[in-house]
Motif scaffolding. Structure first.
Motif, short mmCIF file in Angstrom:
data_model
loop_
_atom_site.label_atom_id
_atom_site.label_comp_id
_atom_site.label_asym_id
_atom_site.label_seq_id
_atom_site.Cartn_x
_atom_site.Cartn_y
_atom_site.Cartn_z
N LYS A 110 20.55 -12.10 5.66
CA LYS A 110 20.98 -12.82 6.85
C LYS A 110 21.39 -11.83 7.95
CE LYS A 110 23.93 -16.64 8.18
NZ LYS A 110 24.93 -17.61 7.74
N GLY A 111 20.85 -12.04 9.13
CA GLY A 111 21.18 -11.18 10.27
C GLY A 111 20.27 -9.98 10.43
N ASP A 112 19.36 -9.75 9.48
CA ASP A 112 18.44 -8.62 9.56
C ASP A 112 17.04 -9.15 9.83
OD1 ASP A 112 16.91 -6.34 9.33
OD2 ASP A 112 17.36 -5.99 7.22
N ALA A 113 16.55 -8.90 11.01
CA ALA A 113 15.25 -9.44 11.42
C ALA A 113 14.09 -8.86 10.61
CB ALA A 113 15.03 -9.15 12.90
N THR A 114 14.27 -7.74 9.97
CA THR A 114 13.17 -7.11 9.23
C THR A 114 13.11 -7.53 7.76
OG1 THR A 114 14.47 -5.15 8.65
CG2 THR A 114 13.25 -5.08 10.72
N SER A 115 14.14 -8.21 7.24
CA SER A 115 14.17 -8.57 5.82
C SER A 115 13.03 -9.49 5.40
CB SER A 115 15.50 -9.23 5.46
OG SER A 115 16.53 -8.29 5.47
N GLY A 116 12.64 -10.40 6.26
CA GLY A 116 11.57 -11.33 5.93
C GLY A 116 10.20 -10.86 6.37
N GLN A 117 10.12 -9.67 6.90
CA GLN A 117 8.87 -9.13 7.43
C GLN A 117 7.84 -8.96 6.31
OE1 GLN A 117 9.49 -5.42 9.36
NE2 GLN A 117 7.34 -4.91 9.45
N ARG A 118 6.65 -9.47 6.51
CA ARG A 118 5.61 -9.37 5.49
C ARG A 118 4.33 -8.70 6.03
NH1 ARG A 118 9.02 -9.99 1.96
NH2 ARG A 118 9.61 -12.01 1.17
N SER A 119 4.01 -8.91 7.29
CA SER A 119 2.73 -8.46 7.83
C SER A 119 2.57 -6.94 7.84
CB SER A 119 2.51 -9.01 9.23
OG SER A 119 3.49 -8.50 10.12
N GLU A 120 3.66 -6.19 8.00
CA GLU A 120 3.58 -4.74 8.06
C GLU A 120 4.21 -4.07 6.83
OE1 GLU A 120 5.00 -3.21 11.78
OE2 GLU A 120 4.17 -4.90 12.88
N GLN A 121 4.49 -4.85 5.80
CA GLN A 121 5.16 -4.32 4.61
C GLN A 121 4.22 -3.44 3.80
OE1 GLN A 121 6.95 -7.37 2.30
NE2 GLN A 121 7.62 -6.00 0.70
N LEU A 122 4.69 -2.27 3.40
CA LEU A 122 3.91 -1.37 2.57
C LEU A 122 4.09 -1.74 1.10
CD1 LEU A 122 4.82 2.04 4.25
CD2 LEU A 122 2.68 0.77 4.45
N PRO A 123 3.10 -1.45 0.26
CA PRO A 123 3.28 -1.70 -1.17
C PRO A 123 4.35 -0.76 -1.73
CG PRO A 123 1.16 -0.67 -0.72
CD PRO A 123 1.80 -0.94 0.60
N THR A 124 5.00 -1.19 -2.79
CA THR A 124 6.02 -0.37 -3.43
C THR A 124 5.38 0.86 -4.06
OG1 THR A 124 7.24 -2.39 -3.90
CG2 THR A 124 7.87 -0.44 -5.12
N TYR A 125 6.03 2.02 -3.92
CA TYR A 125 5.51 3.24 -4.52
C TYR A 125 6.65 4.24 -4.72
CZ TYR A 125 5.89 5.36 0.10
OH TYR A 125 6.36 5.83 1.29
N ASN A 126 6.40 5.25 -5.52
CA ASN A 126 7.33 6.35 -5.73
C ASN A 126 6.71 7.58 -5.08
OD1 ASN A 126 8.89 8.48 -6.60
ND2 ASN A 126 9.04 7.79 -8.69
N ALA A 127 7.28 8.04 -4.00
CA ALA A 127 6.69 9.11 -3.21
C ALA A 127 6.59 10.44 -3.94
CB ALA A 127 7.50 9.29 -1.93
N TYR A 128 7.37 10.66 -4.97
CA TYR A 128 7.41 11.97 -5.63
C TYR A 128 6.70 11.98 -6.97
CZ TYR A 128 10.74 12.72 -1.95
OH TYR A 128 11.33 12.79 -0.73
N SER A 129 5.89 10.98 -7.26
CA SER A 129 5.16 10.98 -8.53
C SER A 129 3.68 11.18 -8.28
CB SER A 129 5.39 9.66 -9.27
OG SER A 129 4.84 8.59 -8.55
N ILE A 130 2.98 11.65 -9.32
CA ILE A 130 1.54 11.85 -9.19
C ILE A 130 0.82 10.53 -9.43
CG2 ILE A 130 1.68 14.27 -9.88
CD1 ILE A 130 0.71 13.44 -12.65
#
Length: 66
Positions: free
Chosen positions: A2-22
Motif C-alpha cells: 500500500k502506498g508504493d506505486a511500483t509494487s503492482g507493476q508487472r509490465s516491466e518486471q524482470l524475472p527472478t534471478y541470482n546475479a552472482y551464480s553461474i
C-alpha cells in the motif's frame, strides 16, 4: 504494498534471478531441513536421508530462529 506505486507493476518486471551464480540446471530431490541446524541434519541422517555430495538432494530450510 500500500502506498508504493511500483509494487503492482508487472509490465516491466524482470524475472527472478541470482546475479552472482553461474548458469546451469539443478535436478535433484528436494529435502526439507527444518532450520538447517546440526540437529536437523542428524535427524535426516538417522532417517537415512542424504544431502551430501554433488549428485545428492538439495535442501530447503526455514528462515529465522529455531
Amino acid at each position: 504494498m500500500k502506498g508504493d506505486a511500483t509494487s503492482g507493476q508487472r509490465s516491466e518486471q524482470l524475472p527472478t534471478y541470482n546475479a552472482y551464480s553461474i548458469d546451469g540446471d539443478v535436478t535433484a530431490p528436494l529435502v526439507y531441513v527444518n532450520y538447517g541446524q546440526i540437529k536437523d541434519y542428524e535427524e535426516l541422517d538417522r532417517l537415512g536421508v542424504s544431502v551430501r555430495g554433488p549428485s545428492s538432494s538439495r535442501a530447503t530450510a526455514n528462515r529465522g530462529a529455531a
